[in-house]
Scaffold this motif. Structure first.
Motif, mmCIF file in Angstrom:
data_model
loop_
_atom_site.group_PDB
_atom_site.id
_atom_site.type_symbol
_atom_site.label_atom_id
_atom_site.label_comp_id
_atom_site.label_asym_id
_atom_site.label_seq_id
_atom_site.Cartn_x
_atom_site.Cartn_y
_atom_site.Cartn_z
ATOM 1 N N ALA A 67 -73.058 14.935 18.091
ATOM 2 C CA ALA A 67 -71.598 14.866 18.070
ATOM 3 C C ALA A 67 -71.064 15.006 19.484
ATOM 4 C CB ALA A 67 -71.032 15.964 17.180
ATOM 5 N N ARG A 68 -69.841 14.539 19.655
ATOM 6 C CA ARG A 68 -69.200 14.639 20.971
ATOM 7 C C ARG A 68 -68.366 15.908 21.125
ATOM 8 N NH1 ARG A 68 -69.251 9.127 20.108
ATOM 9 N NH2 ARG A 68 -70.267 8.000 21.801
ATOM 10 N N SER A 69 -68.014 16.539 20.020
ATOM 11 C CA SER A 69 -67.148 17.714 20.085
ATOM 12 C C SER A 69 -67.693 18.824 19.195
ATOM 13 C CB SER A 69 -65.736 17.331 19.630
ATOM 14 O OG SER A 69 -64.898 18.444 19.618
ATOM 15 N N LEU A 70 -67.700 20.022 19.728
ATOM 16 C CA LEU A 70 -68.233 21.180 19.019
ATOM 17 C C LEU A 70 -67.322 22.366 19.280
ATOM 18 C CD1 LEU A 70 -70.867 21.953 17.441
ATOM 19 C CD2 LEU A 70 -71.742 22.738 19.617
ATOM 20 N N ASP A 71 -66.973 23.101 18.237
ATOM 21 C CA ASP A 71 -66.091 24.253 18.376
ATOM 22 C C ASP A 71 -66.737 25.456 17.693
ATOM 23 O OD1 ASP A 71 -64.006 26.020 18.655
ATOM 24 O OD2 ASP A 71 -62.666 24.979 17.271
ATOM 25 N N LEU A 72 -66.955 26.516 18.449
ATOM 26 C CA LEU A 72 -67.590 27.727 17.912
ATOM 27 C C LEU A 72 -66.612 28.886 17.784
ATOM 28 C CD1 LEU A 72 -70.845 27.533 20.047
ATOM 29 C CD2 LEU A 72 -70.556 26.846 17.677
ATOM 30 N N THR A 73 -65.310 28.613 17.792
ATOM 31 C CA THR A 73 -64.327 29.687 17.750
ATOM 32 C C THR A 73 -64.026 30.185 16.350
ATOM 33 O OG1 THR A 73 -62.508 28.093 17.735
ATOM 34 C CG2 THR A 73 -63.236 28.930 19.887
ATOM 35 N N HIS A 74 -64.393 29.427 15.319
ATOM 36 C CA HIS A 74 -64.168 29.880 13.952
ATOM 37 C C HIS A 74 -65.152 31.010 13.652
ATOM 38 C CE1 HIS A 74 -63.831 29.852 9.587
ATOM 39 N NE2 HIS A 74 -62.699 29.171 9.759
ATOM 40 N N PRO A 75 -64.710 32.075 12.957
ATOM 41 C CA PRO A 75 -65.600 33.230 12.765
ATOM 42 C C PRO A 75 -66.816 32.980 11.866
ATOM 43 C CG PRO A 75 -63.505 33.561 11.650
ATOM 44 C CD PRO A 75 -63.383 32.295 12.430
ATOM 45 N N PHE B 40 -72.530 29.291 9.867
ATOM 46 C CA PHE B 40 -73.404 29.733 10.957
ATOM 47 C C PHE B 40 -74.834 29.973 10.474
ATOM 48 C CE2 PHE B 40 -69.737 31.091 13.697
ATOM 49 C CZ PHE B 40 -70.106 30.363 14.801
ATOM 50 N N GLN B 41 -74.996 30.471 9.237
ATOM 51 C CA GLN B 41 -76.318 30.801 8.718
ATOM 52 C C GLN B 41 -77.215 29.571 8.593
ATOM 53 O OE1 GLN B 41 -73.440 31.537 7.340
ATOM 54 N NE2 GLN B 41 -73.343 33.677 6.742
ATOM 55 N N SER B 42 -76.625 28.384 8.418
ATOM 56 C CA SER B 42 -77.429 27.180 8.242
ATOM 57 C C SER B 42 -77.840 26.546 9.563
ATOM 58 C CB SER B 42 -76.676 26.154 7.397
ATOM 59 O OG SER B 42 -75.561 25.655 8.101
ATOM 60 N N VAL B 43 -77.203 26.941 10.669
ATOM 61 C CA VAL B 43 -77.484 26.339 11.981
ATOM 62 C C VAL B 43 -78.618 27.103 12.653
ATOM 63 C CG1 VAL B 43 -76.537 25.806 14.253
ATOM 64 C CG2 VAL B 43 -75.107 25.572 12.222
ATOM 65 N N SER B 44 -79.659 26.355 13.076
ATOM 66 C CA SER B 44 -80.792 26.998 13.727
ATOM 67 C C SER B 44 -80.806 26.800 15.241
ATOM 68 C CB SER B 44 -82.111 26.500 13.129
ATOM 69 O OG SER B 44 -82.208 25.101 13.244
ATOM 70 N N LEU B 45 -80.225 25.683 15.731
ATOM 71 C CA LEU B 45 -80.253 25.401 17.158
ATOM 72 C C LEU B 45 -79.128 24.442 17.512
ATOM 73 C CD1 LEU B 45 -81.881 25.538 19.901
ATOM 74 C CD2 LEU B 45 -83.081 23.519 19.092
ATOM 75 N N ILE B 46 -78.498 24.672 18.670
ATOM 76 C CA ILE B 46 -77.502 23.753 19.211
ATOM 77 C C ILE B 46 -77.924 23.416 20.630
ATOM 78 C CG2 ILE B 46 -75.097 23.423 19.892
ATOM 79 C CD1 ILE B 46 -74.337 25.441 17.698
ATOM 80 N N GLU B 47 -78.071 22.122 20.918
ATOM 81 C CA GLU B 47 -78.467 21.667 22.248
ATOM 82 C C GLU B 47 -77.308 20.909 22.890
ATOM 83 O OE1 GLU B 47 -82.746 20.046 22.356
ATOM 84 O OE2 GLU B 47 -82.011 19.637 20.330
ATOM 85 N N GLU B 48 -77.121 21.113 24.177
ATOM 86 C CA GLU B 48 -76.145 20.336 24.934
ATOM 87 C C GLU B 48 -76.923 19.322 25.764
ATOM 88 O OE1 GLU B 48 -72.381 20.875 27.998
ATOM 89 O OE2 GLU B 48 -73.526 22.620 27.375
ATOM 90 N N LEU B 49 -76.612 18.048 25.562
ATOM 91 C CA LEU B 49 -77.351 16.965 26.209
ATOM 92 C C LEU B 49 -76.435 16.155 27.102
ATOM 93 C CD1 LEU B 49 -79.050 15.693 22.938
ATOM 94 C CD2 LEU B 49 -80.069 17.208 24.621
#
Length: 98
Positions: free
Chosen positions: A19-27, A66-75
């Motif tokens: 994806a081009r956009s990612l937001d981690l501010t939601h609790p 969040f529990q389902s996400v194992s890894l986030i990579e920035e490319l």
């Protein structure tokens, strides 16, 4: 501009998406916008990609717990075209002293 590759579990399978956009501010959720879906290949059909495309092709925005996400990579932007191949060259045998 960066591209994000998110690895997560979905329907009991490990899946990754770009994806081009990612937001981690939601609790409780990872908010993902502007999905980059794999291009259709008329020669080879990958059932996992086909299921994923059917499920998310019309989505503009998805939120993963969040529990389902194992890894986030920035490319970097240029890595969206798929794996790059390297040419291996056979090294000439060095001259051995006789």
């Amino acid at each position: 501009m960066s591209i994000y590759r998110v690895h997560f579990s979905w329907k009991g399978k490990e899946v990754s998406l770009k994806a081009r956009s990612l937001d981690l501010t939601h609790p409780y959720f990872v908010s993902i916008k502007d999905l980059i879906l794999p291009k259709n290949s008329s020669l080879i059909i990958n059932p996992a990609e086909d299921d994923f495309r059917k499920e998310f092709s019309e989505a503009k925005h998805i939120m993963l717990p969040f529990q389902s996400v194992s890894l986030i990579e920035e490319l970097p932007e240029e890595s969206t075209e798929g794996p790059k191949t390297l040419n291996f060259v056979k090294k000439e045998e060095e001259d051995k002293p006789e």
